[in-house]
Each structure stands twice: as structure tokens, then as C-alpha cells.
Enzyme design. Structure first.
Site, short mmCIF file in Angstrom:
data_model
loop_
_atom_site.label_atom_id
_atom_site.label_comp_id
_atom_site.label_asym_id
_atom_site.label_seq_id
_atom_site.Cartn_x
_atom_site.Cartn_y
_atom_site.Cartn_z
NE ARG A 305 -4.11 -0.12 1.62
CZ ARG A 305 -5.08 0.09 0.72
NH1 ARG A 305 -5.29 1.30 0.23
NH2 ARG A 305 -5.86 -0.88 0.33
CD GLU A 707 -7.78 1.34 5.94
OE1 GLU A 707 -8.31 0.85 4.93
OE2 GLU A 707 -6.67 0.99 6.36
N1 MTE Z 1 -14.21 2.81 13.40
C1 MTE Z 1 -14.40 2.38 14.67
N2 MTE Z 1 -15.33 2.99 15.42
N3 MTE Z 1 -13.66 1.37 15.18
C2 MTE Z 1 -12.68 0.73 14.45
O1 MTE Z 1 -12.03 -0.18 14.94
N4 MTE Z 1 -11.48 0.63 12.28
C3 MTE Z 1 -11.09 1.37 11.10
C4 MTE Z 1 -12.31 1.97 10.40
N5 MTE Z 1 -13.13 2.66 11.35
C5 MTE Z 1 -12.45 1.19 13.11
C6 MTE Z 1 -13.28 2.23 12.62
C7 MTE Z 1 -10.35 0.58 10.13
S1 MTE Z 1 -8.70 0.36 10.36
C8 MTE Z 1 -10.96 0.04 9.04
S2 MTE Z 1 -10.08 -0.81 7.88
C9 MTE Z 1 -12.40 0.19 8.82
O2 MTE Z 1 -13.05 0.91 9.85
C10 MTE Z 1 -13.01 -1.20 8.71
O3 MTE Z 1 -14.38 -1.18 8.64
P1 MTE Z 1 -15.19 -0.92 7.26
O4 MTE Z 1 -14.41 -1.57 6.19
O5 MTE Z 1 -16.48 -1.56 7.53
O6 MTE Z 1 -15.25 0.54 7.10
N1 HPA Z 2 -5.58 -3.18 3.86
C1 HPA Z 2 -5.82 -3.81 5.02
N2 HPA Z 2 -5.52 -5.06 5.22
C2 HPA Z 2 -4.95 -5.75 4.23
C3 HPA Z 2 -4.68 -5.15 3.01
C4 HPA Z 2 -5.00 -3.81 2.82
O1 HPA Z 2 -4.77 -3.22 1.76
N3 HPA Z 2 -4.10 -6.07 2.22
C5 HPA Z 2 -4.04 -7.19 2.96
N4 HPA Z 2 -4.55 -6.99 4.18
MO1 MOS Z 3 -7.93 -1.45 8.78
S1 MOS Z 3 -5.95 -0.97 9.17
O1 MOS Z 3 -7.49 -2.06 7.21
O2 MOS Z 3 -8.13 -2.78 9.77
#
Ligand code: MTE
Ligand code: HPA
Ligand code: MOS
Length: 754
Positions: A305, A707
Site C-alpha cells: 500500500r 481509512e
Molecule cells: N471505526 C471504529 N469505530 N472502530 C474501528 O475499529 N477501524 C477502522 C475503520 N473505522 C475502526 C473504525 C479501520 S482500520 C478500518 S479498515 C475500517 O473501519 C473497517 O471497517 P469498514 O471496512 O467496515 O469501514
Molecule cells: N488493507 C488492510 N488489510 C490488508 C490489506 C489492505 O490493503 N491487504 C491485505 N490486508
Molecule cells: Mo484497517 S488498518 O485495514 O483494519
């Protein structure tokens, strides 16, 4: 009816996290003994005083692992419990069980692990010099940087460093395990990836995955920390249950969690950037030294990434980037919201800042000039389709009246000798899809029960991001029922197999698509039945809001009646849906193709006010223009943007993850590890969504949100840098986050921060 949505349960305090789960009376509590130096060879384990503490005490070592003592799947470098060497300060060495948690923790403290010290390395560049790499470097070359630099009117090189970051999920890591009838393992884990836990447990216990059931109900936050690194705790709890024959709960206290688990990867990077006389960037080169810690974990995916976000939101025709994954004797650094992209964004923005200074140009002018445009392709050849980098940037500038805004700041700075302000803009272009192609898949299982209520099961883990609310909305819209009829079930490896972790911001994209595919199958069966019942042609039939429609007008047939009739008619009211993201053509071997389903765009401005006497600062405002596609839920997306911004600000300004010269984590409690709080957040936060757009790669044209907004925090770093420069124009530029007050003070004093 009482609101039974997960969010309402949580608000009423009715949700149960791992440590709230009632356990059987014979459940044992577990604790771990951590290593107390960075690296050593085990010469003996003396458990006598631990065992003497209480009859219930069991001490479990690597020798007790019945299956394969290995939970590293891409590189086998993570023994569940070490056999001969430990590799970082805080590594779990031994598992201890006892009747109560306090007994288990006391007993763990009494276990004596005797060892011989071994030399250790903590610095990424030092590890690189010693060729201690996790895997070979990742490189992407596009165009011809050497030739391009030779033709540049301006070129600068420099270095940028960024620190690690502790996840500080409210719920620490933990798991509950029991061995059920027939020697099958059952685990409830606080994990983002139940399948990963299932695989680790199966391997450690020597069982087929079909004999291991893992369930994840909800997490009190994951933020990436439980994507890969929940497996060890799930497998340890299962090992304890296997060895003792009793249920086992393992729930870490904060200090153990902070010492033992991985964090965001620190990076140290050399960069070079060049432009023509007008400020068009022609070439960018970067060498990233990622501190990977002691094992592989997700480091290669994270580095992928990084190297795919090297130019941020900018078009650069000639690019050469190399990423080294350096093996050190620190905890294994892991996924953290942004997943290697924030580190890359920081470097390109530092490079642009350095270039702007060398050219005597405004940073924002240089940024604006080089943004990706519609029709561009990235340096790996991914087309910028429905690009919105310029739209976001321009809307932000317009919203702020940017020219006047900057003039106001300059006037403030001219009239204030003890305070200075700075403001900086940060544009984003964040790729959505797992960087590992095979992970871009999801399954869903949907049941409609006889009474018309709907149950959706997917691999999506609810960790506070409200993915369950989004899934309920997607299912309700696809089926044509009110949202209140839909419940979203916990994730279990029994209902949906081979799930990928809820990560890469794709939780609602992938699982939402899978759920809507499953719902569409059921809907199609139902509309056929309804057409027959109403004597209407199928094309005229729809279902909306719980009523069957004919030619768009409500018919006499309601959802419940239709379901009852379909059930009487022996129509299958369940369906499995499967989704695999199409169009992912990127090949890491050639560095060409489309790595992502789409990009998320946006731009933020953060304004900082610096107190020159104290070297402390206040965040005055954050203004954000963000691309949420056609948002599934603006309140949720706004919450995600605010939360991500908070973590981004923490990373760039505040959170000082430091290890001592001996590799010991220095701030290992919440009283010493400083986090952003309400008072730290910008006094005003203005978040605007760009107009909705279509996006075929996510349900109902939504876009992933988790993110991308974390990157906005980087604006604060440059805003603060500007404020420092307003006070001290000759201050040395050291690109280094977090920009804590001590570093600001050094710069204001004319010293080099260390
Ligand atoms: N929001 C909350 N409240 N708690 C979490 O742990 N994790 C973050 C984001 N938002 C998180 C969060 C991360 S690292 C990711 S990858 C995404 O939520 C994952 O959830 P989604 O793919 O359903 O958005
Ligand atoms: N994001 C989060 N987790 C992952 C990814 C990524 O791009 N690729 C593999 N695991
Ligand atoms: Mo989020 S760092 O991809 O769990």
C-alpha cells in the site's frame, strides 16, 4: 418496539464484549508471561513457585502445543509460543491458567524464564545495513527517473521519518475458548478476522478447520490491531482449553496489550523530487525503510500500500520507489488504519514542501498544479476514472476563500509576536481494495423467516464503524422491506466460510455486495411468486417498503403475506451470496495494472495556532471536503471522518511511541501514552460531502470511508511547520512526526530536534 439495532444496544450498555461474556463455572482464566528483554535464548523455565501458588495453576509452554507451533502463514516466523528464542521485549513466552484472573496473573509473574541475552537491532536502517529483511524489497519503476531528473529545472532530496502508533482500542485483545463434544474447538474472539483465528487454532491444535468454530460478535475497536494479531490470543485460549480440558478466557490488561501487540509501522524514508520551471513535477524517487518488527505479519501488504500511494494525490510521470521491510527486535508492527498509506502521504507531502521552498513557490500552488486529473493514469497504469482530486481541492479553497484566508493568517502573524498561525491543505486519493488481490472476496448468508423478518450474516465485523447498520440498509433496500425488519447477525465461521478480515475499509463494500447478491436471489424468487399471485407480468412487479408494487403502484399484497405464501409454496427463502471484486489486474511482479476498485478523494485544511513561549499549540479548525460517493449514511460517515481525523492528528502531532535503547516500550499505559481527546480536537470542524456520484464497485453507489480521512491529520503537521517558520524563518526543516511540543521548542530555540 424497543430499538434493537446494534448501535442502540451499545448505547444502552447491553452489548457484551469478551470480558462481559458470562462463562461456565469451571472456566479457567489465562495470563501470559512476557519476556523482559529484547532478545534472548531460553535455557530453562522454572514454574515451581507459580505452581505452588494454587492447585488450579497450569503452566503451558511451546512443548504443550499438540499441532504445529506456528501462526505465521505468509512467512513461518511466528511461533505461538517460542521454543528457543524470544525476539522482542514483551513477547508472550508462557501461558498460565488458574481459577481466577488475579491468581493467573500472579502465577505468570512467578514463572521464571531463564535465558541468555542475544544481540538485538531496533533501528530500521541499521537492520537494512545488516540485510535483516522480512522479504525482498518491493520496487515500482515507471518512466525513467534518471533522465527526468537530468531535465528538471529544480530537484531536491531529503529524508522523512514517521513514528509508530498504538491502536488503543477500548477493548483490549482477548478470547474465550472451549473444547466441545467430539474434540471440536469453539472460540469467541475479539478479532477482525475470524477465519484467520480459525486457521491459527486449527493449525496449533492439529485439527481440520472444519473442527474449529470461531465467532466474533463485535469489537470494542480494532483499527487494524485485530486484523492479524487477534489470532495469537485466540490460539492461546484454545490451547489452554485443549490442555486443561476446561473452558478458558484470556483477556489482556492494558499494559500487557500495549507491550505484547503490534502497532503502526514506523518508517524512515529518503526522497528526491524534481519539477520543471513551472512547477510541474517530473520525477519522484523514494526509498522506504519500514520497521517491520520481529515478524512478517502484514508487513508486505502494508508495504504494498505504501509503494502504491507514493505520489499521494499527484500525477508524477517518472517514479521509482523501493520499500525495505526491515526485521528488528521490536513487537511485530501491524495494520493500523491507513495501512502504510499515511506513511507514504507524509513523504510525498514533505517532498512537495521541500520542493516548494526550493522553488520559492507556495506549497498549495504546487499541490494544486499537480493533482490527478480525469483521464490520467497512476504510475502503475490505473486509470483515474471519475477523478475528484481537483474538485475536492477547489471546493475546499472556495469554501475557505483560501487567498483571503492565507492573507488573514499573514496579517495575524505580522501583528502577533508571541503567537503564530499556520494553515495547510492536504488532498487525498486513497485506493480501495485489499492490496492482496486474493483477499477481495466476501460471502453472505441471508434468511427470510416465515414471519417476514430477515437475518443477514456476513464476514463483516462490527467494531464501531456501523458496518451492521450499513448492511441492514443494503439488505432492506435490495429486498424492499423497512430496515427494522432486518437483523444483522454476528460473524461465525459456521455461517460464512473463508471470510477475509474486516479491513482495508472494504467491510461494507465487499460484504454489502455479497449481501445484496444474496438478497437479490431471494427477491427474484419472491417477485415471481407475487406476479403469479397478482396475475401481473413479472416486469411490472417490485417490492418497496414492505409492499409489493405493480407498475410502481402499491398492490394489495404485503411482504408478510407474500412470505407466508412463498413458504407455503415451498420456495427457498434463504440464499448465499458471493462477491469478488472485478477488474483487479495489478501484477506486483511488473508493477502494472489496476490494484484498486476505485479511489476515494477529498481535501482538508487544518489551522494551527502556536504559542511561542510555551511551544504548545491549539488546533483552531479543520475544514474537510470529502468524497463519500452516494453515502449510505451521512451520520455514520461523518463519525468515521471525525474519528479518522482524530487518529491522524494523534499520529502527526501527539502520539509518541517510543522504545528505550534496550527495546523496551517506554509509554505502556494510558497515563503515559498521550492520545488526542476532545480538548485536543480542532475547535471547529466543518465537514462537507462532495455531491453524490455513482460508484459501481460498492453497494448503492456508496464509497468506503474508514481509512481515507486519517490522512487529513497530515495537514496539521504542515500547518504547524508553517507556524514555526512564521516565528523562525530560518528554522531547520526536519520532516518528522509526531511533531510534539518538545520538537517545536527545539526549532524555536534554533536547535535540531532529536
Ligand atoms: N471505526 C471504529 N469505530 N472502530 C474501528 O475499529 N477501524 C477502522 C475503520 N473505522 C475502526 C473504525 C479501520 S482500520 C478500518 S479498515 C475500517 O473501519 C473497517 O471497517 P469498514 O471496512 O467496515 O469501514
Ligand atoms: N488493507 C488492510 N488489510 C490488508 C490489506 C489492505 O490493503 N491487504 C491485505 N490486508
Ligand atoms: Mo484497517 S488498518 O485495514 O483494519
Amino acid at each position: 418496539m424497543k430499538d434493537r439495532t446494534p448501535a442502540a444496544l451499545n448505547l444502552r450498555g447491553e452489548t457484551r464484549y469478551i470480558d462481559d461474556l458470562p462463562v461456565p463455572a469451571d472456566c479457567l482464566q489465562a495470563a501470559v508471561k512476557l519476556s523482559e528483554s529484547a532478545r534472548g535464548r531460553i535455557v530453562g523455565i522454572d514454574a515451581a513457585s507459580a505452581l505452588a501458588l494454587d492447585a488450579s495453576v497450569r503452566v503451558i509452554t511451546a512443548r504443550d502445543v499438540p499441532g504445529i507451533n506456528q501462526i505465521g502463514f505468509s512467512v513461518p516466523d511466528e511461533p505461538l509460543l517460542p521454543e528457543d528464542e524470544w525476539e522482542y521485549w514483551g513477547q508472550p513466552l508462557v501461558l498460565v491458567l488458574a481459577a481466577t484472573r488475579s491468581l493467573a496473573r500472579k502465577a505468570a509473574a512467578l514463572v521464571e524464564v531463564k535465558g541468555e541475552p542475544l544481540p538485538a537491532v531496533f533501528d530500521a536502517r541499521e537492520a537494512a545495513a545488516a540485510k535483516r529483511f522480512i522479504l525482498p524489497a518491493q520496487t515500482i519503476v515507471s518512466g525513467d527517473v534518471e533522465a527526468a531528473f537530468a531535465s528538471c529545472a529544480h530537484a531536491v532530496s531529503g529524508r522523512a521519518d514517521s513514528g509508530g502508533q498504538e491502536h488503543v482500542y477500548l477493548e483490549t485483545q482477548g478470547a474465550y475458548a472451549e473444547i466441545r463434544e467430539g474434540g471440536k474447538a469453539f472460540v469467541i474472539s475479539s478479532t477482525q478476522g475470524p477465519t484467520g483465528v480459525q486457521r491459527a487454532v486449527a493449525q496449533a491444535l492439529g485439527l481440520p478447520m472444519s473442527a474449529v468454530e470461531v465467532e466474533a460478535r463485535r469489537l470494542g475497536g480494532g483499527f487494524g490491531g485485530k486484523e492479524d494479531q487477534a489470532s495469537v490470543w485466540g490460539a492461546l485460549a484454545a490451547l489452554g482449553a485443549w490442555v486443561s480440558g476446561k473452558p478458558v478466557k484470556l483477556y489482556l490488561d492494558r499494559r500487557v496489550d500495549m507491550r505484547a501487540t503490534g502497532k503502526r509501522h514506523p518508517y524512515s524514508t529518503d526522497f528526491k523530487i524534481g519539477a520543471d520551471a513551472q512547477g510541474r513535477i517530473l520525477a519522484f524517487e523514494a526509498t522506504y525503510y519500514q520497521n517491520s518488527g520481529c515478524s512478517c505479519d502484514l508487513s508486505p501488504a502494508i508495504m504494498a500500500r505504501t509503494v502504491l500511494h507514493a505520489t499521494g494525490a499527484y500525477k508524477v510521470p517518472n517514479v521509482k520507489v523501493t520499500g525495505y521491510m526491515c526485521r528488528t527486535n521490536l513487537p511485530s508492527f501491524t495494520a493500523f488504519r491507513g495501512f502504510g498509506a499515511p506513511q507514504a502521504f507524509f513523504v510525498i507531502e514533505a517532498a512537495i514542501d521541500a520542493l516548494a521552498r526550493a522553488m520559492g513557490m507556495d506549497r498549495d500552488a504546487l499541490q494544486r498544479k499537480n493533482l490527478y486529473r480525469e483521464g490520467d493514469a497512476t504510475y502503475v497504469g490505473m486509470p483515474i476514472a471519475r477523478g475528484r482530486a481537483e474538485e475536492a481541492f477547489d471546493r475546499l479553497a472556495e469554501k475557505l476563500s483560501w487567498k483571503a484566508y492565507k492573507a488573514d493568517i499573514a496579517a495575524f502573524n505580522a501583528s502577533h509576536s508571541m503567537e503564530k498561525k499556520g494553515a495547510a491543505i492536504l488532498p487525498i486519493c486513497f485506493g480501495i481494495s485489499f492490496t492482496k488481490r486474493s483477499m477481495n472476496q466476501a460471502g453472505a448468508l441471508v434468511h427470510v423467516y416465515q414471519d417476514g423478518s430477515v437475518l443477514v450474516s456476513t464476514g463483516a465485523i462490527e467494531m464501531g464503524q456501523q458496518v451492521s447498520r450499513k448492511l441492514a440498509r443494503v439488505a432492506a433496500r435490495t429486498l424492499g422491506v423497512p430496515e427494522a425488519r432486518v437483523s444483522v447477525e454476528r460473524t461465525s465461521t459456521l455461517t460464512v466460510a473463508n471470510t477475509v478480515p474486516t479491513a482495508a475499509s472494504t467491510g461494507s463494500d465487499l460484504n454489502g455486495m455479497a449481501a445484496s447478491i444474496a438478497c437479490a436471489k431471494i427477491r427474484d424468487r419472491l417477485t415471481a411468486k407475487a406476479a403469479a399471485m397478482l396475475g401481473e407480468p413479472l416486469e411490472r412487479i417490485g417490492i418497496a417498503d414492505g409492499i409489493v408494487t405493480a407498475g410502481g403502484a402499491p398492490s394489495r399484497l404485503g411482504w408478510d403475506e407474500l412470505i407466508a405464501a412463498a413458504n407455503q409454496d415451498r420456495i427457498d427463502l434463504s440464499a448465499h451470496g458471493f462477491y469478488a471484486t472485478p477488474g483487479l489486474t495489478y501484477d506486483p511482479a511488473t508493477g502494472r495494472g489496476a490494484p484498486f476498485a476505485y479511489y476515494v478523494y477529498g481535501a482538508a485544511c487544518v489551522t494551527v495556532r502556536l504559542d511561542l513561549l510555551r511551544a504548545t499549540y491549539r488546533l483552531e479548525s479543520a475544514t474537510i471536503v470529502h468524497d463519500a460517493g452516494t453515502s449510505l449514511d451521512k451520520a455514520v460517515d461523518r463519525g468515521q471522518i471525525e474519528g479518522a481525523l482524530a487518529q491522524g492528528l494523534g499520529w502527526t502531532l501527539l502520539e509518541d511511541l517510543r522504545f528505550g535503547p534496550d527495546g523496551r516500550l517506554l509509554a505502556d499505559t494510558l497515563s503515559t501514552y498521550k492520545l488526542p481527546d476532545f480538548a485536543f480536537m480542532p475547535e471547529t470542524m466543518d465537514i462537507e460531502f462532495l455531491p453524490p456520484v455513482d460508484n459501481p464497485a460498492a453497494p448503492f453507489n456508496s464509497k468506503a470511508v474508514g481509512e481515507p480521512p486519517l490522512q487529513y491529520g497530515i495537514a496539521a503537521y504542515f500547518a504547524l511547520l508553517d507556524a514555526v517558520r512564521a516565528a523562525k524563518p530560518d528554522a531547520e526543516t526536519v520532516y518528522d512526526v509526531p511533531f510534539i511540543p518538545e520538537k517545536v521548542e527545539a526549532l524555536l530555540d534554533g536547535r535540531r530536534p532529536c
